[in-house]
Enzyme design. Structure first.
Site, PDB file in Angstrom:
ATOM      1  CD  GLN A 163      -2.937  -1.126   2.304  1.00 10.73           C
ATOM      2  OE1 GLN A 163      -2.582  -1.711   3.321  1.00 10.73           O
ATOM      3  NE2 GLN A 163      -4.107  -0.516   2.229  1.00 10.73           N
ATOM      4  NE  ARG A 220       0.093  -4.736  11.633  1.00 11.92           N
ATOM      5  CZ  ARG A 220      -1.018  -4.913  10.933  1.00 11.92           C
ATOM      6  NH1 ARG A 220      -1.990  -4.014  10.963  1.00 11.92           N
ATOM      7  NH2 ARG A 220      -1.196  -6.002  10.209  1.00 11.92           N
ATOM      8  CG  HIS A 232      -0.782  -6.144   5.253  1.00 11.77           C
ATOM      9  ND1 HIS A 232      -0.920  -5.546   6.478  1.00 11.77           N
ATOM     10  CD2 HIS A 232      -1.886  -5.786   4.549  1.00 11.77           C
ATOM     11  CE1 HIS A 232      -2.060  -4.836   6.522  1.00 11.77           C
ATOM     12  NE2 HIS A 232      -2.664  -4.980   5.356  1.00 11.77           N
ATOM     13  CD  GLU A 237      -7.781  -6.969   8.108  1.00  9.18           C
ATOM     14  OE1 GLU A 237      -8.173  -7.013   6.930  1.00  9.18           O
ATOM     15  OE2 GLU A 237      -8.030  -6.014   8.856  1.00  9.18           O
ATOM     16  CG  ASN A 287      -6.135  -5.372  11.840  1.00  6.34           C
ATOM     17  OD1 ASN A 287      -5.312  -5.091  12.706  1.00  6.34           O
ATOM     18  ND2 ASN A 287      -5.799  -5.635  10.591  1.00  6.34           N
ATOM     19  CE1 TYR A 308      -9.781   0.482   9.669  1.00  7.84           C
ATOM     20  CE2 TYR A 308      -9.559  -1.899   9.799  1.00  7.84           C
ATOM     21  CZ  TYR A 308      -9.010  -0.669   9.534  1.00  7.84           C
ATOM     22  OH  TYR A 308      -7.706  -0.558   9.153  1.00  7.84           O
ATOM     23  CD  GLU A 345      -5.000  -2.809   9.583  1.00 12.66           C
ATOM     24  OE1 GLU A 345      -6.145  -2.625   9.128  1.00 12.66           O
ATOM     25  OE2 GLU A 345      -4.139  -3.480   8.987  1.00 12.66           O
ATOM     26  CD1 TRP A 394      -5.962   2.034   7.596  1.00 11.56           C
ATOM     27  CD2 TRP A 394      -4.199   0.689   7.957  1.00 11.56           C
ATOM     28  NE1 TRP A 394      -5.451   1.694   6.376  1.00 11.56           N
ATOM     29  CE2 TRP A 394      -4.376   0.872   6.567  1.00 11.56           C
ATOM     30  CE3 TRP A 394      -3.137  -0.109   8.418  1.00 11.56           C
ATOM     31  CZ2 TRP A 394      -3.526   0.262   5.625  1.00 11.56           C
ATOM     32  CZ3 TRP A 394      -2.308  -0.712   7.478  1.00 11.56           C
ATOM     33  CH2 TRP A 394      -2.518  -0.520   6.105  1.00 11.56           C
ATOM     34  CD  GLU A 403      -8.674   0.816   2.026  1.00 10.97           C
ATOM     35  OE1 GLU A 403      -7.565   0.913   2.574  1.00 10.97           O
ATOM     36  OE2 GLU A 403      -9.542   0.026   2.409  1.00 10.97           O
ATOM     37  CD1 TRP A 404      -6.565  -2.907   1.062  1.00  8.07           C
ATOM     38  CD2 TRP A 404      -5.009  -3.812  -0.257  1.00  8.07           C
ATOM     39  NE1 TRP A 404      -5.469  -3.218   1.835  1.00  8.07           N
ATOM     40  CE2 TRP A 404      -4.508  -3.765   1.072  1.00  8.07           C
ATOM     41  CE3 TRP A 404      -4.177  -4.346  -1.259  1.00  8.07           C
ATOM     42  CZ2 TRP A 404      -3.229  -4.227   1.414  1.00  8.07           C
ATOM     43  CZ3 TRP A 404      -2.909  -4.809  -0.908  1.00  8.07           C
ATOM     44  CH2 TRP A 404      -2.462  -4.750   0.401  1.00  8.07           C
TER      45      TRP A 404
HETATM   46  C1  PNW Z   1      -7.807  -3.735   6.491  1.00 11.16           C
HETATM   47  N1  PNW Z   1     -14.015  -4.836   4.972  1.00 11.16           N
HETATM   48  O1  PNW Z   1      -8.550  -4.390   5.513  1.00 11.16           O
HETATM   49  C2  PNW Z   1      -6.395  -3.932   6.012  1.00 11.16           C
HETATM   50  O2  PNW Z   1      -5.579  -4.634   6.918  1.00 11.16           O
HETATM   51  C3  PNW Z   1      -5.727  -2.698   5.516  1.00 11.16           C
HETATM   52  O3  PNW Z   1      -4.701  -3.048   4.626  1.00 11.16           O
HETATM   53  C4  PNW Z   1      -6.756  -1.787   4.892  1.00 11.16           C
HETATM   54  O4  PNW Z   1      -6.201  -0.696   4.220  1.00 11.16           O
HETATM   55  C5  PNW Z   1      -7.668  -1.339   6.016  1.00 11.16           C
HETATM   56  O5  PNW Z   1      -8.250  -2.441   6.682  1.00 11.16           O
HETATM   57  C6  PNW Z   1      -8.787  -0.406   5.592  1.00 11.16           C
HETATM   58  O6  PNW Z   1      -9.654  -1.080   4.709  1.00 11.16           O
HETATM   59  C7  PNW Z   1      -9.908  -4.444   5.447  1.00 11.16           C
HETATM   60  O7  PNW Z   1     -14.487  -4.830   3.796  1.00 11.16           O
HETATM   61  C8  PNW Z   1     -10.461  -4.502   4.187  1.00 11.16           C
HETATM   62  O8  PNW Z   1     -14.771  -4.980   5.976  1.00 11.16           O
HETATM   63  C9  PNW Z   1     -11.808  -4.635   4.033  1.00 11.16           C
HETATM   64  C10 PNW Z   1     -12.627  -4.707   5.148  1.00 11.16           C
HETATM   65  C11 PNW Z   1     -12.089  -4.650   6.429  1.00 11.16           C
HETATM   66  C12 PNW Z   1     -10.719  -4.504   6.564  1.00 11.16           C
END
Ligand code: PNW
Length: 477
Positions: free
Chosen positions: A26, A85, A130, A175, A313, A315, A371, A415, A422-423
């Site tokens: 990333q 990290r 990762h 993850e 991690n 969110y 994260e 994070w 962002e993927w």
């Molecule tokens: C994490 N979802 O991934 C990753 O570890 C990071 O590389 C990424 O940038 C970050 O969260 C923010 O997205 C996720 O769809 C990707 O729920 C997708 C999800 C959750 C975490």
């Protein structure tokens, strides 16, 4: 302990770890630099294939951290973190995935990064995987092929041997759930495979075994001299029962996907809940046996206990009505604030509940949040009020878990350091504490308002009561 108020004052433990995180693909760029190749990684291939990434973005240059190490260290110093990290790119070290050829230039890059961090008094936390698998290993089946367990063990051995003297905190996998589902069921992440049914279970089975082998290599060969901690990072939303009176909602809320990995590693074997629900779904789908592979008794023993802390991690919270990734209904409550990512709502309360759940379910392990963060998209806004709100509320919930629920949280990692790739959505969703100006050829980094805000939480080590004399945090708002 009685929770009197919405906001809780108090401090974390004295040696609490405060950090930010990133990952190799990333931010690094340097996609084919210094011997990373010829086979490259599955993410190089995936982003170079049209249609996979929004706006055709790639990680070819990313934030150019491969060449801008000093800028990143300066940014870390500005936040005043105690740890950073980052992840190692497997193909930079072993371009074809095997130990046939070890690329010294790749090792040197990470050695230099580690030395710079240590000189800045910042503790490194290093993720081995990762998501950027050497493409050469994908060509022989990737995580589906169980020979990858040995490949991963050898790669881990090389990192422990060469970088281990400078590292105290390791993470084997980031993850595994996202690897299994987004990479092998939905196909929205590399390697872009869209094969539900058995594949995610096989991939996960091999990842769990590979993790255990890496932990054992450390334990047997390096722990005595290096004395660090090795674990895995699992991602978990908090699953709030849709209907708190329905038993199946309670079961669903017990985080099926967190347990998928954590149960074998922390408790031994897949959970009875997981075994039962996958079996039922398999039979209902006309199969004669469960899609979930079984561990032998020896394997259960070898995997059980392969952790030195719990990497988490987190969110957001989702409202759940079923307990399996197949047919699961994820709902959001319309009163929850949104963010720059469709899947992410601002739901601080769930983090405290999740931490309490982990404490009880997995034997009260030390927990490092590896994260936690929030995004924006659209116009640049350096005054990121939503991010200040997010960190303040989420970290305050962590404090409640620590002080009121006696959860053994030993670290927190935001994070992310920089706006980065962002993927699948490319550079459109920005999680950074620092804004990266992509129209500037130099890719300059500018602190958003959240930098000084997060930094003040760090220097206060939490949220000291203003009445006790420390007003720094109040001033920052
Ligand atoms: C994490 N979802 O991934 C990753 O570890 C990071 O590389 C990424 O940038 C970050 O969260 C923010 O997205 C996720 O769809 C990707 O729920 C997708 C999800 C959750 C975490």
């Amino acid at each position: 302990k009685f929770d009197r108020q919405m906001y809780h004052y108090g401090n974390f433990s004295q040696n609490f770890l405060w950090g930010v995180s990133s990952s190799a693909y990333q931010i690094e760029g340097g996609w084919n630099a210094d011997g990373k190749g010829p086979s490259l990684s599955i993410w190089d291939k995936f982003t170079h294939t049209p249609g996979n990434i929004l706006q055709h973005d790639t990680g070819d240059i990313a934030c150019n951290s491969y060449n801008k190490m000093e800028d990143d260290i300066a940014a870390l110093k500005k936040v005043k973190v105690s740890h950073y990290r980052f992840s190692v790119s497997w193909p930079r070290i072993l371009p074809d995935g095997t130990t046939e050829y070890i690329n010294q230039a790749g090792l040197n890059y990470y050695k230099k990064l580690l030395d710079s961090l240590i000189a800045a008094n910042i503790q490194p936390q290093v993720t081995l995987y990762h998501w950027d698998l050497p493409q050469a290993l994908q060509d022989v089946g990737g995580w589906e092929n169980e020979t990858i367990i040995e490949r991963f063990r050898d790669y881990a051995d090389i990192l422990f041997e060469n970088l281990g003297p400078k590292v105290q905190l390791w993470i084997t996998f980031n993850e595994p759930f996202i690897i299994a589902i987004l990479g092998h069921v939905q196909g929205t992440h590399a390697p872009g495979i869209d094969r539900p049914d058995t594949l995610p279970y096989i991939v996960s089975h091999n990842i769990i075994k590979a993790h255990a082998e890496a932990w054992h290599v450390y334990n047997d060969k390096y722990r005595a001299s290096q004395n660090g901690m090795v674990s895995i990072t699992v991602n978990a939303d908090w699953a709030e029962p849709r209907n708190p009176y329905k038993q199946e909602d309670y079961d669903a809320a017990r985080s099926f996907y967190l347990g998928w990995y954590a149960h074998p590693i922390f408790n031994g074997d897949y959970s009875p809940l997981m075994k039962r629900s996958v079996l039922e779904q398999s039979l209902a789908g006309g199969l004669t046996k469960s899609r979930l592979p079984e561990f032998t008794p020896e394997e259960i023993k070898r995997i059980n206990g392969t952790y030195d802390y719990f990497g988490l991690n987190h969110y957001c919270t989702k409202s759940w009505t079923n307990s399996c990734y197949r047919g699961v209904v994820l709902l959001r409550d319309r009163t929850w604030l949104e963010s720059g990512s469709h899947w992410l709502t601002m739901t601080p309360f769930g983090l405290r509940r999740l931490l309490k759940f982990i404490k009880h379910e997995f034997g009260n392990p030390p927990i490092i949040i590896t994260e936690n963060g929030v995004s924006e998209n659209g116009p640049v806004d350096l005054n990121d009020v939503h991010r200040k709100y997010f960190y303040e509320k989420y970290i305050n919930q962590v404090l409640k878990a620590y002080l009121l629920d006696d959860v053994n949280v030993i670290g927190y990692t935001a994070w992310s350091l920089l706006d980065n790739l962002e993927w699948a959505v490319g550079y459109t969703e920005r999680f950074g504490l620092f804004y990266v100006n992509r129209s500037d050829p130099d890719l300059s980094r500018t602190p958003k308002a959240s930098v000084s805000f997060y930094s003040s939480i760090i220097s206060c080590n939490g949220f000291p009561d203003p009445a006790s004399g420390t007003h720094e945090l109040t001033k920052q708002k």
